[in-house]
Enzyme design. Structure first.
Site, PDB file in Angstrom:
ATOM      1  N   THR A   1      -5.106   6.684  -5.483  1.00 19.50           N
ATOM      2  CA  THR A   1      -5.745   6.934  -3.879  1.00 19.50           C
ATOM      3  C   THR A   1      -4.707   7.938  -3.811  1.00 19.50           C
ATOM      4  O   THR A   1      -5.149   8.815  -2.934  1.00 19.50           O
ATOM      5  CB  THR A   1      -4.779   5.435  -3.481  1.00 19.50           C
ATOM      6  OG1 THR A   1      -6.165   4.662  -3.421  1.00 19.50           O
ATOM      7  CG2 THR A   1      -5.439   5.618  -1.517  1.00 19.50           C
TER       8      THR A   1
ATOM      9  N   GLU B   1       1.230  -1.541  -0.448  1.00 15.92           N
ATOM     10  CA  GLU B   1       0.185   0.406   0.213  1.00 15.92           C
ATOM     11  C   GLU B   1       0.867   1.533   0.105  1.00 15.92           C
ATOM     12  O   GLU B   1       0.240   2.226  -0.889  1.00 15.92           O
ATOM     13  CB  GLU B   1      -0.877  -0.400   0.770  1.00 15.92           C
ATOM     14  CG  GLU B   1      -1.994  -1.376   1.267  1.00 15.92           C
ATOM     15  CD  GLU B   1      -2.331  -0.683   0.139  1.00 15.92           C
ATOM     16  OE1 GLU B   1      -2.963  -1.519  -1.012  1.00 15.92           O
ATOM     17  OE2 GLU B   1      -3.945  -1.080   0.635  1.00 15.92           O
TER      18      GLU B   1
HETATM   19  N1  HSE Z   1      -8.520   4.701   4.105  1.00 15.50           N
HETATM   20  C1  HSE Z   1      -7.130   4.768   2.457  1.00 15.50           C
HETATM   21  C2  HSE Z   1      -7.981   6.397   1.465  1.00 15.50           C
HETATM   22  C3  HSE Z   1      -8.290   3.870   1.735  1.00 15.50           C
HETATM   23  O1  HSE Z   1      -9.322   6.203   1.594  1.00 15.50           O
HETATM   24  O2  HSE Z   1      -7.346   7.015   1.203  1.00 15.50           O
HETATM   25  C4  HSE Z   1      -7.525   3.845   0.492  1.00 15.50           C
HETATM   26  O3  HSE Z   1      -8.720   2.426  -0.075  1.00 15.50           O
END
Ligand code: HSE
Length: 297
Positions: free
Chosen positions: A180, A127
């Site tokens: 993201t 991630e």
């Molecule tokens: N919590 C993260 C965001 C998840 O909202 O940026 C990304 O899938």
């Protein structure tokens, strides 16, 4: 020795739990095949369904497995094949599925040196590579199943939560890509006390509702006054889709992870079908393409 696995998609945040709450979509995911090799080399040998880097240090599955092997001091080689079915930039944990799936499979082939919970921190390295931030709210539910909650990032403490059996997630993916990394960059870094109060009230209630199977309470708790107002601007027809889902009986509605996918949480198959039918009817004359998934948790 080889293992074939299903790497599930996930819905992160669930409105009330930005970066700490997520759930696993049992019926949506990638397939991966991992084999031991005798070359002392970690290799991505095949990727189908997406155009992603095969180079180990640039691939989320590669860096996640390297983190695991580093911890063990192991030189064991593996060949990784990934059949991507989750689109990248869709908001349902595409990178998380690859990272979590790879460490899960490698751990199995090494006879389980780690628990699934211990694998989360390795998957988080994927991630970090994908989005610049090592959030766990997709990789944790991908590895643990059901719902999961990040109690703390430092030290890392993650709890598995129960998954009430009647929940169905209707996930609608408008065919645009949102990275993201980009959708994190637009969020404000400070919140007001009033919105923090609303958020922790909802998150606590949502977790309680998972233990008591209180579907109505789950629905009442799915609100987000902090991130949703900023990110929803990037999502076509967000307000219309929300109204439609709630009018058609969804318990709650929100952005899936960093979007553009949106989720409608429903109780039971027929409620999910009704929400799905409402969407299809609304979207038939719209220009944006959409993909729909209905899944159990
Ligand atoms: N919590 C993260 C965001 C998840 O909202 O940026 C990304 O899938």
């Amino acid at each position: 020795e080889e293992i074939k696995i299903f790497a599930p998609a996930t819905v992160a945040n669930l409105s009330c739990g930005f970066d700490v709450l997520g759930c696993c979509l049992q019926n949506v995911g990638d397939e991966m095949l991992l084999k031991k090799n005798d070359l002392n080399q970690l290799r991505i040998t095949k990727i189908t369904g997406a155009d992603l880097p095969m180079e180990i240090h640039k691939n989320v599955a590669g860096v996640a497995v390297l983190a695991l092997l580093d911890r063990l001091g192991s030189k064991q080689g593996f060949d990784i094949e990934i059949d991507k079915k989750i689109r990248s930039g869709s908001g349902i944990g595409s990178s998380a599925a690859s990272s979590a799936g790879a460490v899960y499979a490698v751990n199995k082939l090494l006879d389980d040196p780690f628990t699934n919970n211990e694998l989360i921190e390795f998957a988080m390295q994927g991630e970090l590579l994908a989005s610049g931030n090592a959030h766990a709210d997709n990789v944790a539910p991908a590895l643990l199943g059901g719902f999961s909650l990040v109690r703390s990032y430092d030290p890392l403490e993650i709890l598995g939560l129960p998954a009430p059996s009647e929940i169905r997630m209707v996930v609608l993916h408008p065919m645009i890509e949102i990275k993201t990394r980009d959708s994190r960059s637009i969020i404000k870094q400070n919140v007001t006390l009033a919105s923090a109060i609303a958020q922790w009230g909802n998150l606590g209630a949502f977790v309680s509702a998972l233990y008591t199977n209180d579907y109505k309470l789950m629905g009442r708790s799915l609100h987000d006054a902090i991130v949703e107002p900023v990110r929803s601007i990037l999502i076509p027809y967000f307000d219309e889709l929300k109204k439609l889902a709630l009018d058609n009986g969804a318990l709650g509605f929100g952005i899936s992870g960093s979007g553009p996918s949106v989720f409608a949480m429903c109780q039971g198959d027929s409620a999910a079908e009704e929400v799905k039918a409402g969407y299809l009817n609304f979207l038939q004359d719209k220009e944006v393409g959409f993909e729909l998934h209905v899944s159990e948790i």
